[in-house]
Design a protein around this motif. Structure first.
Motif, PDB file in Angstrom:
ATOM      1  N   ASP A 110       0.810  -1.223   0.000  1.00 33.41           N
ATOM      2  CA  ASP A 110       0.000   0.000   0.000  1.00 33.41           C
ATOM      3  C   ASP A 110       0.842   1.272   0.000  1.00 33.41           C
ATOM      4  N   ARG A 111       2.150   1.129  -0.245  1.00 36.48           N
ATOM      5  CA  ARG A 111       3.004   2.323  -0.213  1.00 36.48           C
ATOM      6  C   ARG A 111       2.881   3.146  -1.491  1.00 36.48           C
ATOM      7  N   VAL A 112       3.157   4.432  -1.361  1.00 36.58           N
ATOM      8  CA  VAL A 112       3.096   5.320  -2.530  1.00 36.58           C
ATOM      9  C   VAL A 112       4.449   5.224  -3.249  1.00 36.58           C
ATOM     10  N   PRO A 113       4.446   5.024  -4.576  1.00 34.21           N
ATOM     11  CA  PRO A 113       5.721   4.936  -5.294  1.00 34.21           C
ATOM     12  C   PRO A 113       6.471   6.271  -5.257  1.00 34.21           C
ATOM     13  N   SER A 114       7.779   6.183  -5.310  1.00 33.00           N
ATOM     14  CA  SER A 114       8.618   7.385  -5.296  1.00 33.00           C
ATOM     15  C   SER A 114       8.279   8.303  -6.476  1.00 33.00           C
ATOM     16  N   ALA A 115       8.447   9.607  -6.270  1.00 35.78           N
ATOM     17  CA  ALA A 115       8.211  10.574  -7.346  1.00 35.78           C
ATOM     18  C   ALA A 115       9.121  10.295  -8.541  1.00 35.78           C
ATOM     19  N   ARG A 116      10.243   9.579  -8.298  1.00 36.39           N
ATOM     20  CA  ARG A 116      11.150   9.236  -9.399  1.00 36.39           C
ATOM     21  C   ARG A 116      10.492   8.315 -10.416  1.00 36.39           C
ATOM     22  N   LEU A 117       9.376   7.646 -10.011  1.00 34.38           N
ATOM     23  CA  LEU A 117       8.684   6.741 -10.940  1.00 34.38           C
ATOM     24  C   LEU A 117       7.597   7.444 -11.750  1.00 34.38           C
ATOM     25  N   LEU A 118       7.372   8.717 -11.453  1.00 30.00           N
ATOM     26  CA  LEU A 118       6.307   9.436 -12.175  1.00 30.00           C
ATOM     27  C   LEU A 118       6.594   9.530 -13.671  1.00 30.00           C
TER      28      LEU A 118
ATOM     29  N   LEU B 118      -0.893  13.678 -12.963  1.00 28.54           N
ATOM     30  CA  LEU B 118      -0.148  12.643 -12.233  1.00 28.54           C
ATOM     31  C   LEU B 118       0.577  13.234 -11.028  1.00 28.54           C
ATOM     32  N   ARG B 119       1.221  14.388 -11.246  1.00 31.19           N
ATOM     33  CA  ARG B 119       1.957  15.034 -10.138  1.00 31.19           C
ATOM     34  C   ARG B 119       1.018  15.399  -9.003  1.00 31.19           C
TER      35      ARG B 119
ATOM     36  N   ALA C 262       5.953   7.807   3.854  1.00 28.06           N
ATOM     37  CA  ALA C 262       7.090   7.098   3.268  1.00 28.06           C
ATOM     38  C   ALA C 262       6.793   6.694   1.836  1.00 28.06           C
ATOM     39  N   ASP C 263       7.786   6.832   0.956  1.00 25.50           N
ATOM     40  CA  ASP C 263       7.566   6.376  -0.414  1.00 25.50           C
ATOM     41  C   ASP C 263       8.377   5.110  -0.682  1.00 25.50           C
ATOM     42  N   TRP C 264       8.154   4.514  -1.857  1.00 26.33           N
ATOM     43  CA  TRP C 264       8.760   3.218  -2.191  1.00 26.33           C
ATOM     44  C   TRP C 264       9.428   3.282  -3.550  1.00 26.33           C
TER      45      TRP C 264
END
Ligand SMILES: [Zn+2]
Length: 248
Positions: free
Chosen positions: A179-187, A223-224, A236-238
């Protein structure tokens, strides 16, 4: 108006012209050729070694599933009189469906429809996945922005824009995303995927546009925004551990 017979004749005569011409063009010319057009010289096409390699590849079975899923998506939508933009994912049924006069109908398998871009690779770690039922590598359908946060966020959390195929290691608990939010690096990665489906005239193109906006720039902002709001709910992001070279 043309009658049935005239329509059939026309299809036999012209139906494959555009298919053959357009086959290697997916939002730009493909780097490989699966056949050489020799209709002028010898009234046929000649299959290349690349085609034979494709047929022998471990993803060959996935390809059949995927093509089937694309057709079912378009055909079922027509048959039911549902506009493709109304199609969304049903997490209980694991498929794409639509609400038809208050009744939920299945349109196609979500795995097949999503696999084209990912080419048998997990969206996060690029490890190998399959979409064939019964496979030990059978992909999970993952909500990029977690499904549990959907009620507090803008947009349809079950929209195609938010769905990817992931290996079980990445999708589930433990070191996985869960259930974690993916890192902004994956946007950028999810944005590129969505833009590819739109640019390649995938049957889900109109669905994506209806869900995320008419312009490329607007879709990136959407998306952002969703990601930023999700981060206010989960601190926390993943980020995945890559298991293979980046494939997209
Ligand atoms: Zn993975």
């Amino acid at each position: 108006m043309v009658d049935d017979e005239a329509l059939r004749d026309m299809t036999v005569r012209l139906g494959f012209n555009n298919v053959i011409d357009a086959f290697h063009n997916i939002g730009g010319e493909l780097g490989v050729r699966f056949f050489i057009d020799e209709r002028r010289e010898s009234k046929g096409i000649r299959l290349t070694d690349d085609f034979r390699r494709l047929a022998a590849d471990r993803q060959a079975g996935d390809l059949v599933e995927e093509v089937e899923a694309r057709w079912r998506l378009v055909e079922t939508a027509w048959e039911l009189g549902v506009a493709v933009p109304l199609v969304s994912y049903d997490p209980d049924w694991l498929d794409f469906g639509a609400d038809l006069r208050g009744r939920r109908v299945t349109v196609t398998s979500a795995r097949g429809a999503l696999n084209g871009y990912q080419k048998g690779r997990c969206f996060y770690c690029f490890g190998s996945i399959s979409i064939l039922p019964g496979s030990i590598e059978l992909a999970d359908i993952d909500h990029f922005i977690p499904h549990v946060l959907g009620a507090w966020l803008p947009g349809n959390i079950n929209g195609v824009w938010n769905l990817v195929l992931a290996c079980r290691g990445c999708n589930r608990g433990g070191m996985g995303k869960s259930d974690r939010v993916p890192s902004a690096r994956l946007l950028d990665r999810i944005h590129a995927r969505n833009e590819f489906l739109i640019g390649s005239h995938h049957p889900l193109r109109e669905t994506l546009i209806a869900q995320t906006g008419p312009t490329k720039c607007g879709r990136a902002s959407f998306l952002r925004l969703v990601h930023m709001e999700a981060m206010t709910l989960r601190v926390a992001d993943w980020y995945p551990v890559h298991k293979a070279m980046a494939a997209f």
